[in-house]
Motif scaffolding. Sequence first.
Motif, PDB file in Angstrom:
ATOM      1  N   LEU A  25       0.841  -1.198   0.000  1.00  0.00           N
ATOM      2  CA  LEU A  25       0.000   0.000   0.000  1.00  0.00           C
ATOM      3  C   LEU A  25       0.871   1.242   0.000  1.00  0.00           C
ATOM      4  O   LEU A  25       1.675   1.449   0.914  1.00  0.00           O
ATOM      5  CB  LEU A  25      -0.917  -0.010   1.226  1.00  0.00           C
ATOM      6  CG  LEU A  25      -1.854  -1.229   1.324  1.00  0.00           C
ATOM      7  CD1 LEU A  25      -2.552  -1.253   2.667  1.00  0.00           C
ATOM      8  CD2 LEU A  25      -2.860  -1.223   0.190  1.00  0.00           C
ATOM      9  N   ALA A  26       0.695   2.072  -1.026  1.00  0.00           N
ATOM     10  CA  ALA A  26       1.490   3.283  -1.179  1.00  0.00           C
ATOM     11  C   ALA A  26       0.894   4.427  -0.365  1.00  0.00           C
ATOM     12  O   ALA A  26      -0.196   4.314   0.208  1.00  0.00           O
ATOM     13  CB  ALA A  26       1.570   3.666  -2.653  1.00  0.00           C
ATOM     14  N   GLY A  27       1.623   5.543  -0.327  1.00  0.00           N
ATOM     15  CA  GLY A  27       1.153   6.717   0.406  1.00  0.00           C
ATOM     16  C   GLY A  27       0.308   7.620  -0.470  1.00  0.00           C
ATOM     17  O   GLY A  27       0.190   7.426  -1.673  1.00  0.00           O
ATOM     18  N   GLY A  28      -0.280   8.630   0.169  1.00  0.00           N
ATOM     19  CA  GLY A  28      -1.122   9.560  -0.585  1.00  0.00           C
ATOM     20  C   GLY A  28      -1.962  10.450   0.297  1.00  0.00           C
ATOM     21  O   GLY A  28      -2.979  10.980  -0.139  1.00  0.00           O
ATOM     22  N   GLY A  29      -1.555  10.627   1.570  1.00  0.00           N
ATOM     23  CA  GLY A  29      -2.292  11.501   2.473  1.00  0.00           C
ATOM     24  C   GLY A  29      -3.663  10.943   2.815  1.00  0.00           C
ATOM     25  O   GLY A  29      -3.962   9.768   2.597  1.00  0.00           O
ATOM     26  N   ILE A  30      -4.515  11.803   3.346  1.00  0.00           N
ATOM     27  CA  ILE A  30      -5.857  11.389   3.748  1.00  0.00           C
ATOM     28  C   ILE A  30      -6.678  10.985   2.532  1.00  0.00           C
ATOM     29  O   ILE A  30      -7.415   9.993   2.554  1.00  0.00           O
ATOM     30  CB  ILE A  30      -6.546  12.523   4.511  1.00  0.00           C
ATOM     31  CG1 ILE A  30      -5.760  12.840   5.778  1.00  0.00           C
ATOM     32  CG2 ILE A  30      -7.980  12.153   4.881  1.00  0.00           C
ATOM     33  CD1 ILE A  30      -6.113  14.153   6.402  1.00  0.00           C
ATOM     34  N   ALA A  31      -6.551  11.752   1.454  1.00  0.00           N
ATOM     35  CA  ALA A  31      -7.289  11.427   0.228  1.00  0.00           C
ATOM     36  C   ALA A  31      -6.858  10.065  -0.295  1.00  0.00           C
ATOM     37  O   ALA A  31      -7.694   9.241  -0.709  1.00  0.00           O
ATOM     38  CB  ALA A  31      -7.057  12.506  -0.824  1.00  0.00           C
ATOM     39  N   GLY A  32      -5.561   9.808  -0.286  1.00  0.00           N
ATOM     40  CA  GLY A  32      -5.068   8.522  -0.755  1.00  0.00           C
ATOM     41  C   GLY A  32      -5.522   7.378   0.121  1.00  0.00           C
ATOM     42  O   GLY A  32      -5.858   6.296  -0.374  1.00  0.00           O
ATOM     43  N   ALA A  33      -5.553   7.608   1.447  1.00  0.00           N
ATOM     44  CA  ALA A  33      -6.008   6.565   2.366  1.00  0.00           C
ATOM     45  C   ALA A  33      -7.474   6.227   2.108  1.00  0.00           C
ATOM     46  O   ALA A  33      -7.861   5.051   2.104  1.00  0.00           O
ATOM     47  CB  ALA A  33      -5.808   7.022   3.809  1.00  0.00           C
ATOM     48  N   ALA A  34      -8.300   7.254   1.895  1.00  0.00           N
ATOM     49  CA  ALA A  34      -9.724   7.016   1.617  1.00  0.00           C
ATOM     50  C   ALA A  34      -9.896   6.229   0.323  1.00  0.00           C
ATOM     51  O   ALA A  34     -10.697   5.286   0.255  1.00  0.00           O
ATOM     52  CB  ALA A  34     -10.463   8.354   1.532  1.00  0.00           C
ATOM     53  N   TYR A  35      -9.135   6.588  -0.709  1.00  0.00           N
ATOM     54  CA  TYR A  35      -9.180   5.857  -1.986  1.00  0.00           C
ATOM     55  C   TYR A  35      -8.772   4.404  -1.766  1.00  0.00           C
ATOM     56  O   TYR A  35      -9.411   3.478  -2.282  1.00  0.00           O
ATOM     57  CB  TYR A  35      -8.250   6.522  -3.000  1.00  0.00           C
ATOM     58  CG  TYR A  35      -8.049   5.723  -4.273  1.00  0.00           C
ATOM     59  CD1 TYR A  35      -8.915   5.873  -5.352  1.00  0.00           C
ATOM     60  CD2 TYR A  35      -7.001   4.811  -4.391  1.00  0.00           C
ATOM     61  CE1 TYR A  35      -8.742   5.144  -6.516  1.00  0.00           C
ATOM     62  CE2 TYR A  35      -6.820   4.073  -5.554  1.00  0.00           C
ATOM     63  CZ  TYR A  35      -7.693   4.236  -6.614  1.00  0.00           C
ATOM     64  OH  TYR A  35      -7.516   3.502  -7.763  1.00  0.00           O
ATOM     65  N   GLU A  36      -7.697   4.187  -1.003  1.00  0.00           N
ATOM     66  CA  GLU A  36      -7.214   2.827  -0.772  1.00  0.00           C
ATOM     67  C   GLU A  36      -8.236   1.987  -0.015  1.00  0.00           C
ATOM     68  O   GLU A  36      -8.424   0.804  -0.321  1.00  0.00           O
ATOM     69  CB  GLU A  36      -5.893   2.869   0.001  1.00  0.00           C
ATOM     70  CG  GLU A  36      -4.728   3.329  -0.844  1.00  0.00           C
ATOM     71  CD  GLU A  36      -3.396   3.209  -0.130  1.00  0.00           C
ATOM     72  OE1 GLU A  36      -2.366   3.271  -0.815  1.00  0.00           O
ATOM     73  OE2 GLU A  36      -3.390   3.060   1.111  1.00  0.00           O
TER      74      GLU A  36
END
Length: 410
Positions: free
Chosen positions: A10-21
């Motif tokens: 699982l890559a990073g991406g801030g809060i937006a990235g976490a929600a997408y993941e």
Amino acid sequence: MQRSKTALVLAGGGIAGAAYEIGALCAIDQLLEHLSVNEFDIYVGTSAGSLIGACLANNISPRTLLSVLESPMLGIEQLEPHHLYSLNVPDLLTRLRRLPAAFVEMARRVIGEGGAISLLDLVEALAAGLPTGIYDSLALEGYIRAALSLPGRSNRFADLHRELAIIATDLDTGERAVFGHPPLHEVPISMAVCASAALPLFYRPVRIGDRDYIDGGIRGTASLDVAIECGAELIVCVNPLVPFDNRDHFEGRSFSDEGMTRIGNQVFRTFIHAGLHYHLKQVRRRHPDVDIILIEPNRRDHVMFNDNTMRYRTRMTLARHGFETVASHLNQHYYYYRDMMARHGVKINNERLNHDLENLRAAGDDFHAVKAALVSNGSLHTAPAGLALTLAELDRLLTRLEERCVGRAA
């Protein structure tokens, strides 16, 4: 057929990235048969992905994580802004004491150089008085520690039944740090997650022992090689950050027309994405026997590009978007993924996935119906959210147990 060793990266991406993941993982979970995303052998997480990976390795399902974005669930407190945006006050006060000396140095340089001093020179002179980060991640560490201290979970790498690796960067050496592996295997998981997510300037560096650590994405947003070193033969990698293809923009809507923040966003995403794909190319060349599935947004996905990666309020919208776009991608390439995963003893079926998509379409823009469809195994219902998810989690576990028994009998 014996199942290959599997890994979820699982890559990073801030809060937006976490929600997408989280949304993407809900879709992947529905696709898998006799297996869930909580039953991979290895989890490798970077930055925001480290938080999700730590939860999955502790058997917290993606649907529980989705619910926790909006309300307390199964003993886990709701994730709120104060957990993420705790001002770095102690460091700020300490640094303010250095400002007088910084102003004296700035004045000395202005006088000594006869006024021939640039704005960058002034910023450099004042830098000693600036904090090492706007926010402190200790509030997030406390939140994670509390969630992983509940019965059936652990904040220690050694207690986990699955292998977990959390990636950070050693600030003083620039080297990659792999928490969960020696010599960093005794560090609490909650501290490792905070170190991995310490985005420079946004969060202050995290000190563990006598070392300072920052965001693991500095050394690459997805460490596929760590999963392979652990023996993975089938890897699913989820990456939420891609540069946006803006070539067909309207008049006056190029990135250069829209200012510094747009340019910075595109540059950051391009840097991260290029690094990941170079890493992916090298790994595939060196390990042709390892199958890697990369899940990421389309490069024309304006929803993922337009949202600030650290914005909190759009998290449910992005989770739904992640679910729907990834579900559509999995359906589009269903037979390719079916054959690839079958080689590793993993079965998939998209019936549940299509059922979920139908329910989301029926929910429309009704927030409560959307949440019910997402967190409760795709079912539309009117039960209270907490009860609905608890029942859905019980149903998930019973279904997996039944499928496993049927599989063994066959």
